[in-house]
Enzyme design. Structure first.
Site, PDB file in Angstrom:
ATOM      1  N   ARG A  54      46.793  31.441 -33.872  1.00 54.13           N
ATOM      2  CA  ARG A  54      47.465  30.152 -33.770  1.00 54.13           C
ATOM      3  C   ARG A  54      48.854  30.411 -33.188  1.00 54.13           C
ATOM      4  O   ARG A  54      49.810  30.623 -33.877  1.00 54.13           O
ATOM      5  CB  ARG A  54      47.577  29.419 -35.124  1.00 54.13           C
ATOM      6  CG  ARG A  54      48.311  28.108 -34.909  1.00 54.13           C
ATOM      7  CD  ARG A  54      48.337  27.100 -36.056  1.00 54.13           C
ATOM      8  NE  ARG A  54      48.135  27.609 -37.375  1.00 54.13           N
ATOM      9  CZ  ARG A  54      49.086  28.232 -38.089  1.00 54.13           C
ATOM     10  NH1 ARG A  54      50.292  28.432 -37.581  1.00 54.13           N
ATOM     11  NH2 ARG A  54      48.820  28.666 -39.290  1.00 54.13           N
ATOM     12  N   TYR A 106      50.034   5.825 -17.452  1.00 55.01           N
ATOM     13  CA  TYR A 106      48.752   6.236 -18.019  1.00 55.01           C
ATOM     14  C   TYR A 106      48.538   5.516 -19.358  1.00 55.01           C
ATOM     15  O   TYR A 106      49.371   5.626 -20.266  1.00 55.01           O
ATOM     16  CB  TYR A 106      48.767   7.760 -18.208  1.00 55.01           C
ATOM     17  CG  TYR A 106      47.517   8.322 -18.836  1.00 55.01           C
ATOM     18  CD1 TYR A 106      46.324   8.373 -18.119  1.00 55.01           C
ATOM     19  CD2 TYR A 106      47.520   8.796 -20.141  1.00 55.01           C
ATOM     20  CE1 TYR A 106      45.170   8.879 -18.701  1.00 55.01           C
ATOM     21  CE2 TYR A 106      46.377   9.310 -20.724  1.00 55.01           C
ATOM     22  CZ  TYR A 106      45.204   9.345 -19.992  1.00 55.01           C
ATOM     23  OH  TYR A 106      44.073   9.852 -20.570  1.00 55.01           O
ATOM     24  N   ASP A 179      56.403  12.913 -16.796  1.00 52.55           N
ATOM     25  CA  ASP A 179      54.985  13.221 -16.637  1.00 52.55           C
ATOM     26  C   ASP A 179      54.734  13.352 -15.131  1.00 52.55           C
ATOM     27  O   ASP A 179      54.767  12.361 -14.399  1.00 52.55           O
ATOM     28  CB  ASP A 179      54.120  12.115 -17.251  1.00 52.55           C
ATOM     29  CG  ASP A 179      52.621  12.412 -17.166  1.00 52.55           C
ATOM     30  OD1 ASP A 179      52.215  13.234 -16.332  1.00 52.55           O
ATOM     31  OD2 ASP A 179      51.849  11.804 -17.944  1.00 52.55           O
ATOM     32  N   LYS A 204      43.934  17.821 -15.159  1.00 52.78           N
ATOM     33  CA  LYS A 204      43.798  17.180 -13.856  1.00 52.78           C
ATOM     34  C   LYS A 204      43.946  18.218 -12.742  1.00 52.78           C
ATOM     35  O   LYS A 204      43.214  19.176 -12.715  1.00 52.78           O
ATOM     36  CB  LYS A 204      44.810  16.036 -13.752  1.00 52.78           C
ATOM     37  CG  LYS A 204      44.824  15.117 -14.986  1.00 52.78           C
ATOM     38  CD  LYS A 204      43.549  14.328 -15.179  1.00 52.78           C
ATOM     39  CE  LYS A 204      43.439  13.642 -16.525  1.00 52.78           C
ATOM     40  NZ  LYS A 204      44.553  12.793 -16.897  1.00 52.78           N
TER      41      LYS A 204
HETATM   42  C1  PLP Z   1      45.098  12.352 -18.050  1.00 51.51           C
HETATM   43  C2  PLP Z   1      46.537  12.062 -18.161  1.00 51.51           C
HETATM   44  C3  PLP Z   1      47.227  12.275 -19.363  1.00 51.51           C
HETATM   45  C4  PLP Z   1      46.553  12.746 -20.630  1.00 51.51           C
HETATM   46  O1  PLP Z   1      46.050  14.043 -20.489  1.00 51.51           O
HETATM   47  P1  PLP Z   1      44.748  14.588 -21.274  1.00 51.51           P
HETATM   48  O2  PLP Z   1      44.647  15.985 -20.783  1.00 51.51           O
HETATM   49  O3  PLP Z   1      43.594  13.714 -20.879  1.00 51.51           O
HETATM   50  O4  PLP Z   1      45.054  14.490 -22.731  1.00 51.51           O
HETATM   51  C5  PLP Z   1      48.596  12.009 -19.371  1.00 51.51           C
HETATM   52  N1  PLP Z   1      49.234  11.555 -18.284  1.00 51.51           N
HETATM   53  C6  PLP Z   1      48.596  11.335 -17.109  1.00 51.51           C
HETATM   54  C7  PLP Z   1      49.358  10.848 -15.932  1.00 51.51           C
HETATM   55  C8  PLP Z   1      47.224  11.587 -17.013  1.00 51.51           C
HETATM   56  O5  PLP Z   1      46.591  11.352 -15.853  1.00 51.51           O
END
Ligand code: PLP
Length: 381
Positions: A54, A106, A179, A204
């Site tokens: 962990r 998102y 983000d 992504k």
């Molecule tokens: C997919 C996404 C998230 C969340 O990520 P996960 O890996 O699905 O938890 C956050 N911000 C954006 C812009 C995303 O496309």
């Protein structure tokens, strides 16, 4: 072994930051699934970095090193999903804090932040941060402890001036978190524009093969309280990435700059083509000169504008769903940034969040752009 500091992203990515497995000499690192690590006869750790998995994992550290270098960060931390990274970030706030968050981002982030803020007596202000004046006004009126933006945003592709947002947050005594998922560290490095924390869903584009769920936070100020709090939270609360996922992520990242360059070129082509199509009412892509955020995106991104794009078809939900239904190469599935192209009708998924019924969101993969355009041609009819 680590590679010298002045190398370009493709070199860092291709060689995974310079990892050679010793003593085997392997050019890829091994997966170590052990959860616990031994001590010697004097009770000293055999490897002082590793006690318990962990938060102690060689392969996770290797992947974090690559991410930090690509991002131009001092440190990066991996999480088991993008949402786990966002949650770790916001859990550092005290109860009763005030935050300013970009509206229309998102949906998973918005939904979780609304619930979390209500539980923790946090005052949440949702603001269209692509409107610089509105963001500035929100920061001076509410003096938020944290400002959170998403640029380019999903699914509107709005762009936010990161340097200006950082100034607004800092003048209010708060921090800026960005983000940057849709851009990946290849196209945009928010820390260089004054952001305190950059976040990605590594699920992504960073992994890019639609087979790993992961998230990342990175900073250029690892001594800052927020960062030490995030590290403690990950260690103590245990939102860690497993070794198999970290290994796959590292493998995916070797081609990240190559994939992103190809996807950005194709998306630019497809966006330009769609813009001229008689059955398309509008196209949202920051690479188009007609996009309201084009100048900001051009100034703070380099090497392209990414694989994410939305467009409006003439008509409503029925017309949009008919196009989506006819596509043969684009998979009808959520997510973005993978090597295979995806298409989504967001209005069906989140009908009450203001997404137009005629909006089609596309994530362009690495297929031949001419094949993708041919598919869109037959689907648009
Ligand atoms: C997919 C996404 C998230 C969340 O990520 P996960 O890996 O699905 O938890 C956050 N911000 C954006 C812009 C995303 O496309």
């Amino acid at each position: 072994m680590t590679l010298p500091n002045d190398l370009k992203p493709s070199t860092i990515a291709a060689q995974a930051g310079g990892v050679i497995d010793m003593p085997s000499g392997g050019v890829t690192p091994p997966i170590q699934p052990s959860t616990t690590f031994v001590r010697d006869e004097n009770y000293a750790l055999v490897n002082p970095d590793n006690i318990y998995s962990r938060d102690n994992s060689d392969i996770v550290r290797i992947a974090e090193n690559v991410l930090a270098r690509l991002e131009g960060a001092e440190e990066a931390l991996l999480f088991p999903s993008g949402m786990a990274a966002i949650a770790a970030l916001f859990r550092t706030l005290p109860n009763g804090a005030t935050i300013v968050v970009q509206s229309g981002i998102y949906w998973g982030t918005t939904k979780w932040l609304r619930d979390f803020s209500a539980r923790r007596q946090i005052t949440l202000h949702e603001v269209d941060a692509s409107d610089a004046t509105a963001l500035e006004a929100a920061c001076s009126a509410h003096t938020p402890g944290m400002v959170f933006i998403e640029t380019p945003s999903n699914p509107w592709l709005k762009t936010v001036d990161i340097a200006h947002a950082a100034k607004c947050a800092h003048q209010a005594g708060g921090l800026l978190a960005v983000d940057s998922t849709a851009a990946t560290p290849v196209l945009q490095r928010p820390l260089q524009h004054g952001a305190d924390i950059v976040m990605h869903s590594a699920t992504k584009g960073i992994n890019g093969h639609s087979d790993v769920l992961a998230g990342v936070l990175a900073t250029s100020a690892p001594a800052a309280k927020i960062w030490t709090d995030i590290k403690a939270d990950r260690h103590d609360a245990g939102a860690v990435l497993g070794p198999f996922e970290a290994w796959l992520l590292l493998r995916g990242m070797r081609t990240l700059p190559l994939r992103v360059a190809q996807m950005s070129r194709s998306t630019q082509k497809i966006a330009t083509w769609l813009k001229a199509h008689p059955k398309v009412a509008d196209v949202y892509y920051p690479g188009l000169e007609s996009h309201p955020g084009h100048d900001i995106a051009s100034a703070q991104m380099s090497g392209g504008f990414g694989c994410l794009m939305s467009f409006l078809v003439e008509g409503g939900a029925a017309e949009a769903l008919a196009v989506v239904g006819k596509l043969q190469l684009f998979h009808r599935a959520t997510s973005l940034g993978g090597v295979e192209s995806l298409v989504e009708h967001r209005h069906t998924i989140e009908p009450h969040t203001g997404i137009p019924p005629s909006l089609i969101r596309v994530s362009v993969g690495i297929e031949d752009a001419a094949d993708l355009i041919a598919d869109l041609t037959q689907a648009l009819g």
